[in-house]
Motif scaffolding. Structure first.
Motif, PDB file in Angstrom:
ATOM      1  N   LYS A  75      71.228   7.202   8.026  1.00 14.68           N
ATOM      2  CA  LYS A  75      70.505   7.614   6.827  1.00 14.68           C
ATOM      3  C   LYS A  75      70.420   9.122   6.776  1.00 14.68           C
ATOM      4  N   LEU A  76      69.948   9.588   5.635  1.00 16.75           N
ATOM      5  CA  LEU A  76      69.825  11.023   5.428  1.00 16.75           C
ATOM      6  C   LEU A  76      68.962  11.665   6.516  1.00 16.75           C
ATOM      7  N   THR A  77      67.832  11.032   6.820  1.00 14.03           N
ATOM      8  CA  THR A  77      66.883  11.583   7.783  1.00 14.03           C
ATOM      9  C   THR A  77      67.538  11.890   9.124  1.00 14.03           C
ATOM     10  N   THR A  78      68.497  11.048   9.523  1.00  8.48           N
ATOM     11  CA  THR A  78      69.051  11.166  10.878  1.00  8.48           C
ATOM     12  C   THR A  78      70.435  11.824  10.883  1.00  8.48           C
ATOM     13  N   VAL A  80      75.829  14.407   3.307  1.00  7.15           N
ATOM     14  CA  VAL A  80      74.947  14.936   4.337  1.00  7.15           C
ATOM     15  C   VAL A  80      75.567  14.782   5.721  1.00  7.15           C
ATOM     16  N   THR A  81      76.308  13.696   5.937  1.00  5.26           N
ATOM     17  CA  THR A  81      76.868  13.455   7.271  1.00  5.26           C
ATOM     18  C   THR A  81      77.974  14.468   7.573  1.00  5.26           C
ATOM     19  N   GLY A  82      78.938  14.613   6.650  1.00  5.81           N
ATOM     20  CA  GLY A  82      80.051  15.535   6.882  1.00  5.81           C
ATOM     21  C   GLY A  82      79.583  16.982   6.982  1.00  5.81           C
ATOM     22  N   GLY A  94      78.608  11.899  -3.375  1.00  2.34           N
ATOM     23  CA  GLY A  94      78.481  10.467  -3.100  1.00  2.34           C
ATOM     24  C   GLY A  94      77.030  10.023  -2.945  1.00  2.34           C
ATOM     25  N   THR A  95      76.796   9.130  -1.993  1.00  3.76           N
ATOM     26  CA  THR A  95      75.477   8.513  -1.801  1.00  3.76           C
ATOM     27  C   THR A  95      74.376   9.545  -1.569  1.00  3.76           C
ATOM     28  N   SER A  96      74.735  10.691  -0.970  1.00  5.51           N
ATOM     29  CA  SER A  96      73.703  11.642  -0.555  1.00  5.51           C
ATOM     30  C   SER A  96      72.874  12.197  -1.705  1.00  5.51           C
ATOM     31  N   ARG A  97      73.304  12.009  -2.957  1.00  4.60           N
ATOM     32  CA  ARG A  97      72.442  12.494  -4.058  1.00  4.60           C
ATOM     33  C   ARG A  97      71.685  11.360  -4.732  1.00  4.60           C
ATOM     34  N   ARG A 106      91.116  16.623  -1.385  1.00  9.26           N
ATOM     35  CA  ARG A 106      91.094  15.253  -0.879  1.00  9.26           C
ATOM     36  C   ARG A 106      91.990  15.126   0.351  1.00  9.26           C
ATOM     37  N   ALA A 107      91.509  14.404   1.360  1.00 10.11           N
ATOM     38  CA  ALA A 107      92.343  14.127   2.542  1.00 10.11           C
ATOM     39  C   ALA A 107      93.111  12.833   2.311  1.00 10.11           C
ATOM     40  N   GLU A 108      94.411  12.887   2.546  1.00  8.21           N
ATOM     41  CA  GLU A 108      95.248  11.692   2.433  1.00  8.21           C
ATOM     42  C   GLU A 108      96.080  11.554   3.702  1.00  8.21           C
ATOM     43  N   VAL A 168      86.677  19.056   4.246  1.00  7.20           N
ATOM     44  CA  VAL A 168      87.215  18.839   2.900  1.00  7.20           C
ATOM     45  C   VAL A 168      86.394  17.775   2.178  1.00  7.20           C
ATOM     46  N   GLU A 169      86.121  18.036   0.921  1.00 10.75           N
ATOM     47  CA  GLU A 169      85.362  17.117   0.073  1.00 10.75           C
ATOM     48  C   GLU A 169      86.186  16.897  -1.206  1.00 10.75           C
ATOM     49  N   ALA A 170      86.469  15.634  -1.512  1.00 13.89           N
ATOM     50  CA  ALA A 170      87.379  15.327  -2.619  1.00 13.89           C
ATOM     51  C   ALA A 170      86.825  15.774  -3.971  1.00 13.89           C
ATOM     52  N   ARG A 171      85.495  15.684  -4.134  1.00 16.12           N
ATOM     53  CA  ARG A 171      84.924  16.084  -5.432  1.00 16.12           C
ATOM     54  C   ARG A 171      84.035  17.303  -5.225  1.00 16.12           C
ATOM     55  N   ASP A 172      82.750  17.084  -5.028  1.00 18.93           N
ATOM     56  CA  ASP A 172      81.808  18.196  -4.862  1.00 18.93           C
ATOM     57  C   ASP A 172      80.871  17.854  -3.710  1.00 18.93           C
ATOM     58  N   SER A 208      69.612   9.133  -3.076  1.00 16.50           N
ATOM     59  CA  SER A 208      68.626   8.548  -2.157  1.00 16.50           C
ATOM     60  C   SER A 208      67.225   8.582  -2.762  1.00 16.50           C
ATOM     61  N   SER A 209      66.256   8.060  -2.006  1.00 11.69           N
ATOM     62  CA  SER A 209      64.847   8.138  -2.422  1.00 11.69           C
ATOM     63  C   SER A 209      64.248   9.491  -2.053  1.00 11.69           C
ATOM     64  N   LYS A 210      65.028  10.308  -1.358  1.00 11.64           N
ATOM     65  CA  LYS A 210      64.621  11.669  -0.964  1.00 11.64           C
ATOM     66  C   LYS A 210      63.469  11.652   0.040  1.00 11.64           C
ATOM     67  N   LEU A 211      63.366  10.576   0.779  1.00 11.97           N
ATOM     68  CA  LEU A 211      62.331  10.502   1.817  1.00 11.97           C
ATOM     69  C   LEU A 211      62.932  10.884   3.166  1.00 11.97           C
ATOM     70  N   VAL A 212      62.164  11.675   3.910  1.00 12.00           N
ATOM     71  CA  VAL A 212      62.529  11.977   5.289  1.00 12.00           C
ATOM     72  C   VAL A 212      61.545  11.145   6.089  1.00 12.00           C
TER      73      VAL A 212
HETATM   74  C1  LIG Z   1      69.523   4.111  -3.030  1.00 11.99           C
HETATM   75  C2  LIG Z   1      69.490   4.745  -1.678  1.00 11.99           C
HETATM   76  C3  LIG Z   1      68.317   5.337  -1.221  1.00 11.99           C
HETATM   77  C4  LIG Z   1      68.288   5.968   0.023  1.00 11.99           C
HETATM   78  N1  LIG Z   1      67.150   6.592   0.408  1.00 11.99           N
HETATM   79  C5  LIG Z   1      67.111   7.242   1.584  1.00 11.99           C
HETATM   80  C6  LIG Z   1      65.953   7.951   1.956  1.00 11.99           C
HETATM   81  O1  LIG Z   1      64.982   8.049   1.197  1.00 11.99           O
HETATM   82  N2  LIG Z   1      65.949   8.571   3.160  1.00 11.99           N
HETATM   83  C7  LIG Z   1      67.009   8.516   4.009  1.00 11.99           C
HETATM   84  O2  LIG Z   1      66.916   9.070   5.096  1.00 11.99           O
HETATM   85  N3  LIG Z   1      68.158   7.868   3.662  1.00 11.99           N
HETATM   86  C8  LIG Z   1      68.228   7.244   2.475  1.00 11.99           C
HETATM   87  N4  LIG Z   1      69.372   6.593   2.086  1.00 11.99           N
HETATM   88  C9  LIG Z   1      70.546   6.633   2.971  1.00 11.99           C
HETATM   89  C10 LIG Z   1      71.338   7.925   2.770  1.00 11.99           C
HETATM   90  O3  LIG Z   1      71.310   8.348   1.438  1.00 11.99           O
HETATM   91  C11 LIG Z   1      72.802   7.738   3.201  1.00 11.99           C
HETATM   92  O4  LIG Z   1      72.843   7.144   4.471  1.00 11.99           O
HETATM   93  C12 LIG Z   1      73.555   9.072   3.257  1.00 11.99           C
HETATM   94  O5  LIG Z   1      73.357   9.828   2.090  1.00 11.99           O
HETATM   95  C13 LIG Z   1      75.049   8.843   3.466  1.00 11.99           C
HETATM   96  O6  LIG Z   1      75.655  10.110   3.483  1.00 11.99           O
HETATM   97  P1  LIG Z   1      77.184  10.286   3.849  1.00 11.99           P
HETATM   98  O7  LIG Z   1      77.442  11.742   3.955  1.00 11.99           O
HETATM   99  O8  LIG Z   1      77.521   9.455   5.032  1.00 11.99           O
HETATM  100  O9  LIG Z   1      77.984   9.676   2.602  1.00 11.99           O
HETATM  101  P2  LIG Z   1      78.198  10.302   1.149  1.00 11.99           P
HETATM  102  O10 LIG Z   1      77.052  11.081   0.703  1.00 11.99           O
HETATM  103  O11 LIG Z   1      78.638   9.187   0.260  1.00 11.99           O
HETATM  104  O12 LIG Z   1      79.401  11.325   1.346  1.00 11.99           O
HETATM  105  C14 LIG Z   1      80.734  10.925   1.483  1.00 11.99           C
HETATM  106  C15 LIG Z   1      81.604  11.955   0.765  1.00 11.99           C
HETATM  107  O13 LIG Z   1      82.972  11.738   1.119  1.00 11.99           O
HETATM  108  C16 LIG Z   1      83.767  12.137   0.017  1.00 11.99           C
HETATM  109  N5  LIG Z   1      85.102  11.548   0.177  1.00 11.99           N
HETATM  110  C17 LIG Z   1      85.446  10.248   0.070  1.00 11.99           C
HETATM  111  N6  LIG Z   1      86.759  10.094   0.320  1.00 11.99           N
HETATM  112  C18 LIG Z   1      87.264  11.328   0.581  1.00 11.99           C
HETATM  113  C19 LIG Z   1      88.561  11.827   0.915  1.00 11.99           C
HETATM  114  N7  LIG Z   1      89.625  11.005   1.051  1.00 11.99           N
HETATM  115  N8  LIG Z   1      88.726  13.157   1.113  1.00 11.99           N
HETATM  116  C20 LIG Z   1      87.668  14.008   1.002  1.00 11.99           C
HETATM  117  N9  LIG Z   1      86.414  13.580   0.693  1.00 11.99           N
HETATM  118  C21 LIG Z   1      86.221  12.262   0.489  1.00 11.99           C
HETATM  119  C22 LIG Z   1      82.981  11.625  -1.173  1.00 11.99           C
HETATM  120  O14 LIG Z   1      83.332  12.301  -2.384  1.00 11.99           O
HETATM  121  C23 LIG Z   1      81.536  11.862  -0.749  1.00 11.99           C
HETATM  122  O15 LIG Z   1      81.001  13.059  -1.269  1.00 11.99           O
HETATM  123  C24 LIG Z   1      69.429   5.960   0.846  1.00 11.99           C
HETATM  124  C25 LIG Z   1      70.610   5.340   0.391  1.00 11.99           C
HETATM  125  C26 LIG Z   1      70.637   4.756  -0.861  1.00 11.99           C
HETATM  126  C27 LIG Z   1      71.902   4.138  -1.349  1.00 11.99           C
END
Ligand SMILES: Cc1cc2nc3c(=O)[nH]c(=O)nc-3n(C[C@H](O)[C@H](O)[C@H](O)COP(=O)(O)OP(=O)(O)OC[C@H]3O[C@@H](n4cnc5c(N)ncnc54)[C@H](O)[C@@H]3O)c2cc1C
Length: 518
Positions: free
Chosen positions: A387-390, A41-43, A68-71, A214-216, A60-64, A73-77
């Motif tokens: 977090k996802l919300t922000t 969600v952040t990228g 990662g963490t973004s799938r 993947r970024a290296e 660029v996203e290494a997998r899909d 979550s508790s899915k709460l905003v």
């Molecule tokens: C159990 C749980 C419940 C949560 N519930 C909530 C909620 O209800 N509401 C809320 O607002 N927040 C919630 N959060 C927080 C929220 O889910 C996370 O803060 C957010 O999803 C993080 O997103 P991200 O994009 O930073 O990381 P990620 O989603 O992990 O994305 C990082 C991505 O980077 C990729 N990557 C890694 N290395 C490389 C590379 N070298 N090259 C290319 N790609 C790479 C990975 O494959 C991955 O897809 C929850 C978190 C958890 C763990």
């Protein structure tokens, strides 16, 4: 500003063909304004923010997307109620503001108001705890109002009697029930779906979105990109590099120190709790600020979460729940149920790692959920935490930092007014007349529901699973899915329950194969 999307320029369509064309175009002209690493969600939010400001962006996203963490979550905003309890008013207000933006402008089609019910049951709340919860809910209302979110979008808190409480959550314990306190928050139909909508909207504004890349060897102005499908690599230069890799941030930039914390949910059939329409909120014994939630989900399930466990060591691709976590969740929620759930009721379970910034001692539950934008000595700009919300605010802060430090030619951020694909006001959105599309498809796709249906049939992909064949095809023709796993585990969430995935897999593989061959 577009790298060269050819026939896809200006569209939200992500396909394997677009990926190929854009990789070729990038190889021919490997200099961009902004390289974003990580498709969570952040990228995806950073890519949209930067592309909408007119920058030349590659993500660029290494997998899909949402791998990662973004799938997980508790899915709460959420409006940040728990941060209020610990006096972090700034973080709470930021959450409430971003919740309002998502629910009223950018993604109202993906976020619905969810009643959250705290049952007034003997023995469940400690003396005085009901008053504390009520005060917290009232403060949440004040926060909602100060964030400008009307009661028509999120109703104010109220107390309901026992009959109404059992209409909202039929499985709640009846004996001694003196009613319940009810407050509203936002709930996403699915978290991975938000990420895909962000990436597609970013692509519409000209961002190149490359999965399986993947970024290296990342520096502040360059990276080697390795195509996971062909093994070929490509060196790119960038005005700025944003590391949005969540719990993997320290692998991309070793100056980043994180302290991952595991959160686990389990899934049960909605029938086991009488098909609740509200979330059941159960206090964790011995804590005044921690709760276990039973959250109604799509596909006829209820998710029960969540834990907060230190998770040191190497970062796994897919974190696994522990038996102890499942027992903790069942024991806690059972205190509020008429019929206790057992391990036999558990249909699936999942865990995710929170990318928390390491601030030293204490438990992970006490670590700040505030995000940070950090520039490392190598010049890489990392955006992490939060977090996802922000996500939108995190993206704005990260791009503002990149623009300021590297003097990039960007307009001001305007994502708070930018509807995502499927939202009312988005160019491609068309209202679907009542009954024209299945309700579950509408809930997942909003204004693009009719376009989705046109991609295939309305028949379910397998008996008892309310995902249509059309949605499987659309995942490949418009949402960048490259194989059956992308479809089962991220474009849809059929994969959360292994027997469901097993039943749907053959049909999904067939449709994915046909769509990729076109
Ligand atoms: C159990 C749980 C419940 C949560 N519930 C909530 C909620 O209800 N509401 C809320 O607002 N927040 C919630 N959060 C927080 C929220 O889910 C996370 O803060 C957010 O999803 C993080 O997103 P991200 O994009 O930073 O990381 P990620 O989603 O992990 O994305 C990082 C991505 O980077 C990729 N990557 C890694 N290395 C490389 C590379 N070298 N090259 C290319 N790609 C790479 C990975 O494959 C991955 O897809 C929850 C978190 C958890 C763990």
């Amino acid at each position: 500003m577009t790298i060269n999307a050819g026939p896809f320029a200006g569209t939200t369509r992500l396909t394997s063909r677009r990926r190929e064309l854009e990789l070729d175009a990038l190889a021919a002209a490997p200099a961009v304004d902004l390289l974003v690493i990580g498709g969570g969600v952040t990228g995806a939010g950073v890519a949209l923010d930067a592309a909408a400001r007119g920058l030349r962006v590659v993500l660029v996203e290494a997998r899909d997307l949402a791998f990662g963490t973004s799938r997980w979550s508790s899915k709460l905003v959420h409006g940040g109620l728990r941060y209020l309890a610990s006096g972090r008013i700034g973080v709470a207000r930021e959450s409430a503001v971003e919740r309002g933006v998502l629910m009223t402008r950018t993604a109202p089609h993906l976020v619905r108001p969810l009643p959250q019910l705290v049952p007034l049951l003997p023995g469940l709340l400690r003396p005085g705890q009901a008053s504390l919860v009520r005060a917290g809910f009232l403060a949440g209302d004040a926060l909602r109002l100060s964030a400008g979110t009307p009661g028509a979008v999120l109703p104010r808190m109220r107390r309901v009697d026992a009959t109404r409480a059992r209409q909202l959550v039929p499985g709640v314990r009846a004996v001694g029930l003196a009613g319940a306190l009810v407050a509203h928050d936002g709930q996403l139909v699915d978290d991975a779906r938000l990420v895909v909508a962000l990436a597609r909207t970013a692509a519409q504004y000209g961002a190149t979105v490359l999965t399986r890349v993947r970024a290296e060897q990342v520096t502040g102005t360059s990276a080697r990109l390795v195509d996971g499908l062909t093994g070929q690599s490509l060196d790119v230069t960038a005005g700025a590099v944003v590391n949005a890799t969540g719990v993997w941030a320290g692998e991309v930039d070793p100056s980043i120190r994180l302290r991952p914390s595991r959160g686990t949910h389990l899934l049960v059939d909605a029938a086991a709790l009488g098909h609740p329409v509200a979330a059941l909120t159960v206090p964790v014994p011995g804590s005044t600020s921690r709760f276990v939630f039973a959250l109604p989900q799509q596909l006829g399930r209820v998710a029960i979460g969540l834990t907060d466990e230190d998770a040191p060591g190497p970062i796994p691709d897919e974190p696994q729940p522990t038996d102890a976590e499942l027992d903790f969740l069942l024991d806690t929620v059972n205190a509020a149920l008429t019929t206790a759930l057992t391990r036999a009721d558990v249909r699936g379970a999942y865990a995710g790692l929170r990318p928390l910034i390491d601030t030293g001692g204490g438990s992970t539950a006490d670590l700040s959920r505030q995000h940070a934008v950090l520039e490392s000595p190598s010049g890489v700009i990392t955006v992490v935490g939060g977090k996802l919300t922000t996500y939108r605010r995190m993206a704005e802060d990260a791009v503002d930092t990149a623009v300021r430090l590297r003097e990039l030619p960007a307009r001001a951020c305007w994502t708070a007014r930018l509807p995502l694909v499927g939202a009312p006001g988005h160019r491609d959105s068309r209202p679907a007349p009542e009954g024209a599309v299945p309700a579950s498809l509408l809930a997942r796709h909003g204004g693009t529901a009719r376009e989705v249906l046109a991609a295939g049939g309305a028949e379910p992909i397998a008996e008892g699973i309310d995902v249509t064949r059309a949605e499987i095809a659309y995942a490949v023709t418009h949402e960048g899915a490259l194989d059956a796993s992308d479809v089962l585990d991220r474009r849809t969430r059929i994969g959360l329950v292994a027997p469901d995935a097993a039943r749907a897999r053959a049909a999904v593989e067939e449709i994915v194969g046909e769509c990729l061959a076109r």
